[in-house]
Scaffold this active site. Structure first.
Site, short mmCIF file in Angstrom:
data_model
loop_
_atom_site.label_atom_id
_atom_site.label_comp_id
_atom_site.label_asym_id
_atom_site.label_seq_id
_atom_site.Cartn_x
_atom_site.Cartn_y
_atom_site.Cartn_z
CG HIS A 1 0.40 -21.88 19.70
ND1 HIS A 1 0.15 -21.26 20.95
CD2 HIS A 1 1.35 -21.36 19.09
CE1 HIS A 1 0.84 -20.08 20.73
NE2 HIS A 1 1.64 -20.06 19.54
NE ARG B 1 -3.88 -24.96 21.23
CZ ARG B 1 -2.65 -25.53 21.40
NH1 ARG B 1 -1.54 -24.96 22.15
NH2 ARG B 1 -2.43 -26.47 20.58
CE1 TYR C 1 0.22 -29.41 20.80
CE2 TYR C 1 1.47 -28.71 18.93
CZ TYR C 1 0.43 -28.60 19.77
OH TYR C 1 0.07 -27.15 19.54
C1 LIG Z 1 8.69 -14.65 26.83
C2 LIG Z 1 8.30 -15.49 25.43
N1 LIG Z 1 8.43 -16.72 25.35
C3 LIG Z 1 8.12 -17.47 24.46
C4 LIG Z 1 7.22 -17.11 23.49
C5 LIG Z 1 6.87 -18.05 22.26
N2 LIG Z 1 5.18 -18.37 22.58
C6 LIG Z 1 4.37 -17.67 22.28
S1 LIG Z 1 2.68 -18.55 22.81
C7 LIG Z 1 3.53 -19.55 23.78
C8 LIG Z 1 2.77 -20.66 24.61
C9 LIG Z 1 1.88 -19.84 25.67
O1 LIG Z 1 1.32 -20.58 26.43
P1 LIG Z 1 0.28 -19.92 27.43
O2 LIG Z 1 0.81 -18.96 28.13
O3 LIG Z 1 -0.47 -21.27 28.08
O4 LIG Z 1 -0.84 -19.14 26.47
P2 LIG Z 1 -1.76 -19.80 25.36
O5 LIG Z 1 -1.04 -19.88 24.29
O6 LIG Z 1 -2.01 -21.27 25.69
O7 LIG Z 1 -3.01 -19.03 25.08
C10 LIG Z 1 4.81 -19.70 23.60
C11 LIG Z 1 5.97 -20.27 24.08
C12 LIG Z 1 6.60 -16.00 23.67
N3 LIG Z 1 5.70 -15.33 23.13
N4 LIG Z 1 7.04 -14.89 24.79
#
Ligand SMILES: Cc1ncc(C[n+]2csc(CCOP(=O)(O)OP(=O)(O)O)c2C)c(N)n1
Ligand SMILES: Cc1ncc(C[n+]2csc(CCOP(=O)(O)OP(=O)(O)O)c2C)c(N)n1
Ligand SMILES: [Mg+2]
Ligand SMILES: [Mg+2]
Lengths: 375, 343, 375, 343
Positions: free
Chosen positions: A261, A257, A270
Site C-alpha cells: 500500500h 496495486r 494479507y
Molecule cells: C477518509 C479516510 N479514511 C481512511 C483513510 C486511510 N487510508 C489511506 S489509503 C486507504 C485505502 C484507500 O484505498 P483505495 O481508495 O482503493 O485507494 P488505493 O490506496 O488503493 O489507491 C485508507 C483506508 C484515509 N486516508 N481517508
C-alpha cells in the site's frame, strides 16, 4: 403489464490492447504516433521513478511513500486527454497523474518528505491538491466542473478515486450533483484491487464499480486499466462528451496495486503472491512496448536510450529534491489567510521567541529563506 | 426492558503477573480480553482484521475471533460509526476504529447528532454502549491529516465521554472500562506513545475508572495539566525546571477529558497556585480553554499567576518536517512555566 | 468481443391494484381478508388523524407538523409485514409507520408539540426514533440489521427515507455495508415527488431511484406507492428475503405529497395545483375502498361506522395529549448518561436555583412530576 | 496568477436612504446587491431558489437572477459545501446555505479538512472565497435539531472566519463584507432575530468590517460579552441590573467570533474589571471558554471577580417546550452578573 421493466442498463467493458500486444483495430482511437510514444515514455519513466522513491524511503531519505507500480496506464494516460487549462485532481497515490500534467517530480519527493513546499504545480496548469482524507475532494471537483460549465469556455475537470474510496458517501453526493447539473466532469475509479489490506470484494457487492454511474444518470464504463489504449479512448471520449455539454462520465479502470500500500505497509500480511503474479502478465508497460515494437515505433535501442535518459532525469530530480534548504519554520504561518489574523501574528512572534530561546537571537538571521507571504 | 445488559467482565487473572508492555500491546490485550469475555463485543473498522490494524492494535484478533467479530469494513466512516451505533442500540458492544484522527471529521455528523443523544431522545429506553477508538496526535512523521488532535470537538459534544491514556497501564485499564461503559466513549490513543511508552501491565482483567485524573508527579510550585503524548513532554519540561530553576512541578495527566476530574485539578491548583496547560491541538477553542475557564471560575482567589496555555498554533498542522515546531516541545512548556513562576 | 457487456439489469416496477380498483390477480399476494381490512382501516384512520393534526396546528394547539396525506399506503402497509420484534425506523414524516406499529398517537402529537415525552414506543416493540437530520439514521439501521444477523434469530430491520434524502451520502454507505454483509435490511425510499420545494427531478438524474440498488449488489424494485397491494407484496417479499438470509432490498415507493411540506410551508409558492390534482385520482384509500367493496369486504355502512369510531379515537387521543401536564424542566437532565456526570448534577442544581429565583423556593415542590431517572 | 481577483463592489447608492428593515430582509438585500455587483456571485442550497429559502432570506432572487445563479441543489450537504469549495477555487463566489444549524455537522468534514486549509496547502495559489450561511440558535419553537449553536466547532477550526450579526444593519454590512472576503466565512444568522430584530438600514452598498466588535451600550461596573440573539437577552438583563441594582453594564456584541476583537474586549474588561459571557451553546468547551481563557491570560490583574459564563447546559437542546429553560434568559444573566458584582 403490471410487473414491468422501467429501465434497462448494460455495463460495458472496454479492452483494446490485450496483454500480449494484440490490438482490436475496430476500437483503436485515432491518436498520433507521438502520443502513443508519450504514453509509453511516461509509464516507463514513472515506473523507474517509483522504484527510486522506494529506495530513497528504504534508505531513510524519504518519508512514507505510496507506490504507483502497475497503475501507470490508469494514471499517466487520462491526463493526456486534457488541456493544461482543464482541472486534474488525482488521489494521494497519483504521482503519475501529476507527472503527466507536467509537475517536476522533485516536488513529489519533497511532499512525501514531509515538506509543504512539495505542493507545487506548473504555472498555468489548473491542478488541485489530492486529499489525504480519501474521497473528500470528489464533491470539490464537482464544484470545479460546475464553475467550468458556468464559464462556458469548454473547460472540464477530471478526478480519481480508489476502489476503496468508492464506498464513501462523498462519491454519491458528487455524482448526484454532476449528473443533475450535467457537469463537465470525468470521475475515474482507479480500482487496483485493494484498499490497504481490504480487497475490492469487501467494498460494494456489485459486479462492477462502473455500474454505480447508473444510479445518478451518469454515463459509466469499465475499462481494462492496464490497457493504455482503452484507458485513453475511454478518457478522451469522456472529455469530449464533457466539453460538448453532454455531462459527466464515471470510468472504472480495473488495474492492480503490484506493491505494498505504502512503504509503511507489508502486503505479505494479507495477500498471496499468486494474485500478484497473475497480474504481472498484464503489465501495462510490457504490453505497450510490444504494441509499439510491432508498429515499428519502438526498438531495444530506443529502450536503452530511454533508460539512460530516465536515470539522468531521476538523478537530477533527486539531487534537486535533496538540495532544497530545510524549510523555514516561520513559513507555516504564511498563506493561511489573505491577511494574517492577529492570533497568527502573535503566534508567529511566539515561535520566533522559541527559536531564540533554543538558538539565541542570532538564529533568526540564519533561518533558511521563507517562501510564503506574511502577514 | 433493558436493551443493553451490562458487559460480562473478563475474570481477573487468577495469578496476575505483571509484564513490561508498550502502549499498543496493552490496547491489544484489552481488546482481546473484552472479545473473550462477552460475545457481544466486536471490532469493526478499516484494516482491523486480517492486517491487524495499521498500528497492529488488533493484531491476531481476527484469527482468534473470526471474521464476524473482527470485521474489515468497506472504506466508509459514516458506515462504520453509524453501523456501530445501530449495533450497540440492538444489543452488541461494538468497538469501532477510525484509522487516524484526521479522518474523524467524517463522523462528526453521527457523533454530534446521534451518539450522545440516543439515550436521552429515547428517554432511556435505548443506549449506545460503544467505543470509538482512534489514534491521536503528532510527531511520528506521518503524512498530512495523520497527526491531528480533534478532542475539543468531542468534548464540546454532550452525552459522550472522552478518554486518552498516556501509559500502557492506563491504556489497558481505561479501554476495558470504556468497553464496559454503558455510555459511548471516544477513546484516543496517542500514536507517538504506541511503541515508545513502555510500562508495567498486569495480565488479566482490571479497569481504570473513567473520570479520574492521574498525578504523574507531585510538586508545589506549579501544576502542569496535560494529556496524551504531551504528558511525556511535560515530564521533560518539569525535569528541566527542577534542574535549572529549582522549581517543584506537579503534573496531572487528565486521562479522561470529559467529564474532567475537576476535583483533582482544583486540589492541585489550590496547592500550587500556578498552572500551565499543555496540549497539541490548535489552541484557540481547545479543551485547554475550558480548563482555563473552569479554573478561573473556581480558583480565582488561589491563583498567583494567570493560567497559561501551551498548544498548537491556530493553523493547520504542517507537513512533518515542521511538526516539531507546531506541537509544543519541552522548551515551550518551560517558557510558559517560567512566565507563570515569575509573574 | 473487446467492448463487451459485463453486467445487465432491468429495473422492475410493481403495480397490482390500479387507481380504478382493478387487480392483477397473477401478482396478488396471498393475504387474509383481515389484513386487507386492516390496511384500509389504518390508512383511513391516519388520514383523518392527519387532518385533525393540521387543524390543531392551525389553531395554535400543536407545533410544526409534517403532513402524511397521500402517503398512507407507503407508510402504513410495509410495517404490517414485520413482527413487533423487528426494527422499524420511519422518517420524520412517518407517523403512519409508527401508527402501524401500534404507537398511541397522543405521543405523536406530544412530540410535534415540542415535548420530549412524545418519544414513546409500545413496550416490546423494537422501534427507533426517526432522525431529523435526514438520512443520518440510514447507517444506524444498517447496524440494527447487522446485529440481527449476528444474533441469528431471523430478525430484520426496515427503514425509510425520502426522495430528497436519497441524495445523501448516508444512503450510499448504508447500502454498501448492507449489500456487502448481506444484512437483513429493507430500505424504502418514500418518493413523494418533493423535498420541501425541490422536485424529485432535482435529485439524482436517474430514471428511477430503485436502480441505485444495483450499485451495491442490493435487490431493487420500484412500486406504485399508492397501491397498497403492490406495496405489501414488495415489502413482504423483501422481509422474507431478509429473514431467509438473502440480504437487503431497496424499494422505491412512488407516491405523492398531497399537502404542504409541513404546516410551516406554503406549497403554492413552488408548485401548481394541476400536478396535485392528477395524483388525487391515484389516491390509495379510494382505490383500496373500491377493491374491498368489489370483494364484498366493505360497505358504506362499515365506512360510516369506521368514521364514527375514528372520530372517537382521535378525540380520545387529542384529549389524552392535551391532558399531559406540562413537562418538568428538570427532566431534561435525566437519561443523558446511565449515571449523570458531575457537570449535569451541578447544572441541574443551577436550574433549580433559576426556578427558585423566578418563583420562590416553593416552586420546586409545585413542579409537575419528573419522568426520567436522575442521576 | 491570481485565481480569485477581488469582488466587484456594488456601487454605494447615490443617495442612500435609510429604511427600517428586519434582519432577514437585510440579509436578502445584501445577497441581492452582491449578485447584482459581480456575476461570479451565486447562491446554492436547499430550497433557496423558487421557494426563496425556508426563512425567505433568498426571496425573489431566483426570479431575478435565474436558475444558474440561485440554485436549488439536491438534498446533500457535503455536495453543497464541497461543491461550493470547488466553485470558489475555480473563481466563482459561492454563497452556500445550510438550511439549519443542526445540519452543519454533515459538513464538518469539508470544513475541518478543507475549507480553511486550501490556501495554505496550495501555498497561496488557490483560495476559497466563499460564504457558508446558516441560521443559528433557538427560541423559535422549531423542531428537534433546528435550534443548535455549533459555533465553537467552527471557531476551533483554523483558516476560516466566523461571523454572527445581531442587528439588521450589521447583518447587511457583515454579509457584504463576507462575500467580499478573500477567505472563507462561516456566517451565522440568529433565527430568533430574523423578524424580531428591526432597525435602520441604509440602501445601497456598505460593509461592516469583519473582526470588529460592537459596543451595544457603555457601562462601568461589568462587561457582558455576547453574540447573536443573546445580545437582546443581555440588554434585558442589563436593564434589570440597572433598575434593581443600579449597576452600569457594558455590553459587547462580538459580531465576529473568530478572529475575536480582543482589543475591544480587553478595553472593556480593563474598564469594568468584571465580566459575564452569555451564549446559547452547551457551555463546556464553548467559545465562551476561549474568551474566558483569553481574558484570564491578559487581564489577570485587572479582574475584580472571576469571569462568569452563562450558556446552554451540557446536554442536547430539549424539544421546544423546554427550550426557554435551556437557553439562558435574562434572569440567568442577572444571576451571574450579581455573583460577579458581589464577589
Ligand atoms: C477518509 C479516510 N479514511 C481512511 C483513510 C486511510 N487510508 C489511506 S489509503 C486507504 C485505502 C484507500 O484505498 P483505495 O481508495 O482503493 O485507494 P488505493 O490506496 O488503493 O489507491 C485508507 C483506508 C484515509 N486516508 N481517508
Ligand atoms: C440533513 C438535513 N438537511 C436538510 C434538512 C431540512 N429538511 C427537512 S425535510 C427536507 C426535505 C426532505 O425531503 P425528502 O427526503 O424527499 O422527504 P419528504 O419531506 O418528502 O418526506 C429538508 C431539506 C434536514 N432535515 N436534514
Ligand atoms: Mg485501491
Ligand atoms: Mg420527498
Amino acid at each position: 403489464m403490471p410487473l414491468k421493466t422501467v429501465a434497462t442498463l448494460d455495463v460495458k467493458r472496454l479492452e483494446i490492447l490485450s496483454p500480449d500486444g494484440a490490438v482490436d483495430e475496430s476500437l483503436m482511437p485515432k491518436v498520433k504516433d507521438e502520443l502513443l510514444l508519450k504514453m509509453y515514455r511516461m509509464m516507463r519513466q514513472i515506473r523507474s521513478f517509483d522504484e527510486r522513491a522506494i529506495l530513497l524511503q528504504r534508505s531513510g531519505r524519504l518519508g512514507t511513500y505510496p507506490m504507483i507500480t502497475g497503475q501507470e496506464a490508469t494514471q499517466c494516460v487520462p491526463p493526456l486527454a486534457l488541456k493544461p487549462s482543464d482541472w486534474a485532481v488525482p488521489t494521494y497515490r497519483g504521482g503519475g497523474v501529476y507527472f503527466a500534467r507536467g509537475m517536476q517530480m522533485r516536488y513529489a519527493l519533497l511532499y512525501w518528505a514531509g515538506d509543504d513546499r512539495g505542493t507545487h504545480f506548473p504555472d498555468g496548469n489548473r491542478d488541485m491538491m489530492f486529499s489525504i482524507p480519501v474521497g473528500t475532494h470528489l464533491t470539490q471537483v464537482m464544484g470545479l466542473a460546475w464553475a467550468e460549465k458556468l464559464k462556458k469556455k469548454g473547460g472540464v475537470a477530471m478526478t480519481y478515486c480508489g476502489d476503496g474510496t468508492s464506498s464513501k458517501g462523498d462519491l454519491h453526493e458528487a455524482l448526484t450533483f454532476a449528473g443533475q447539473f450535467k457537469l463537465p466532469a470525468i470521475y475515474i475509479i482507479e480500482n487496483n484491487g485493494w484498499a490497504i489490506s481490504v480487497p475490492r470484494s469487501r467494498q460494494a457487492a456489485s459486479e462492477t464499480l462502473a455500474q454505480k454511474a447508473w444510479g445518478y444518470g451518469v454515463a459509466g464504463i469499465q475499462v481494462d486499466g492496464n490497457d493504455p489504449l482503452a484507458v485513453y479512448k475511454a478518457a478522451a471520449d469522456a472529455v469530449a462528451r464533457a466539453r460538448g455539454g453532454d455531462g459527466p462520465t464515471l470510468i472504472e479502470c480495473e488495474t492492480y496495486r503490484m506493491s505494498h500500500h505504502t512503504t509503511a505497509d507489508d502486503a505479505t500480511r494479507y495477500r498471496s503472491d499468486k494474485a500478484v503474479e497473475s497480474w504481472r502478465r498484464k503489465d501495462p508497460i510490457v504490453r505497450m512496448k510490444k504494441f509499439l515494437v510491432e508498429r515499428k515505433l519502438w526498438s531495444e535501442a530506443k529502450e536503452k536510450a530511454l533508460a539512460v535518459e530516465t536515470k539522468k532525469w531521476i538523478d537530477e530530480e533527486v539531487a534537486a529534491y535533496e538540495s532544497f534548504p530545510p524549510p523555514n519554520p516561520l513559513d507555516m504561518f504564511a498563506n493561511n489567510y489573505e491577511h494574517a489574523t492577529w492570533p497568527l501574528v502573535e503566534q508567529r512572534a511566539q515561535l520566533e521567541e522559541l527559536l531564540k530561546f533554543k538558538g539565541g537571537a542570532k538564529i533568526l538571521t540564519e533561518l533558511p529563506p521563507a517562501e510564503g507571504r506574511f502577514p | 426492558m433493558k436493551t443493553n445488559p451490562p458487559l460480562k467482565k473478563a475474570a481477573a487473572a487468577p495469578a496476575p503477573k505483571t509484564r513490561s508492555l508498550n502502549l499498543v500491546t496493552a490496547v491489544n490485550e484489552a481488546l482481546d480480553l473484552a472479545l473473550a469475555a462477552d460475545e457481544r463485543v466486536m471490532i469493526l473498522g478499516e484494516d482491523v482484521g486480517r492486517n491487524g490494524g495499521v498500528f497492529r492494535a488488533t493484531d491476531g484478533l481476527w484469527k482468534k475471533y473470526g471474521d464476524e467479530r473482527v470485521v474489515d469494513t468497506p472504506l466508509a466512516e459514516i458506515g462504520i460509526v453509524g453501523g456501530a451505533i445501530g449495533l450497540a442500540v440492538a444489543g452488541m458492544r461494538p468497538i469501532a476504529e477510525i484509522q487516524f484522527d484526521g479522518f474523524m471529521p467524517a463522523v462528526f455528523d453521527q457523533v454530534v447528532c446521534h451518539l450522545g443523544r440516543i439515550r436521552s431522545r429515547s428517554r432511556g429506553k435505548l443506549s449506545v454502549p460503544m467505543v470509538l477508538r482512534a489514534p491521536h496526535g503528532g510527531l511520528i512523521h506521518a503524512p498530512e491529516h495523520h497527526s491531528e488532535s480533534p478532542e475539543a470537538y468531542f468534548c464540546h459534544t454532550p452525552g459522550i465521554k472522552v478518554v486518552i491514556p498516556s501509559t500502557p497501564y492506563d491504556a489497558k485499564g481505561l479501554l476495558l472500562a470504556a468497553v464496559e461503559s454503558p455510555d459511548p466513549v471516544v477513546f484516543f490513543e496517542p500514536k507517538l506513545l504506541y511503541r515508545s511508552a513502555v510500562g508495567e501491565v498486569p495480565s488479566g482483567h482490571y479497569t481504570v475508572p473513567i473520570g479520574k485524573a492521574r498525578i504523574v508527579q507531585e510538586g508545589n510550585d506549579l501544576t502542569i495539566l496535560t494529556w496524551g503524548a504531551m504528558t511525556v513532554t511535560s515530564q521533560k519540561a518539569a525535569k528541566k525546571l527542577a534542574e535549572e530553576d529549582g522549581a517543584s512541578i506537579e503534573i496531572v495527566d487528565l486521562r479522561t477529558l470529559s467529564p474532567v476530574d475537576l476535583e483533582t485539578v482544583l486540589a492541585s491548583i489550590f496547592k500550587t497556585g500556578r498552572c500551565v496547560i499543555a496540549h497539541e491541538a490548535p489552541n484557540s477553542g481547545s479543551w485547554a480553554a475550558e480548563l482555563s475557564a473552569l479554573i478561573a471560575e473556581r480558583a480565582f482567589l488561589k491563583l498567583l499567576s494567570p493560567v497559561m496555555r501551551v498548544g498548537g498554533w491556530d493553523i493547520r498542522m504542517p507537513l512533518f518536517r515542521l511538526e516539531q515546531y507546531y506541537i509544543p516541545d519541552a522548551d515551550r512548556v518551560v517558557m510558559a512555566a517560567r512566565k507563570a513562576l515569575n509573574f
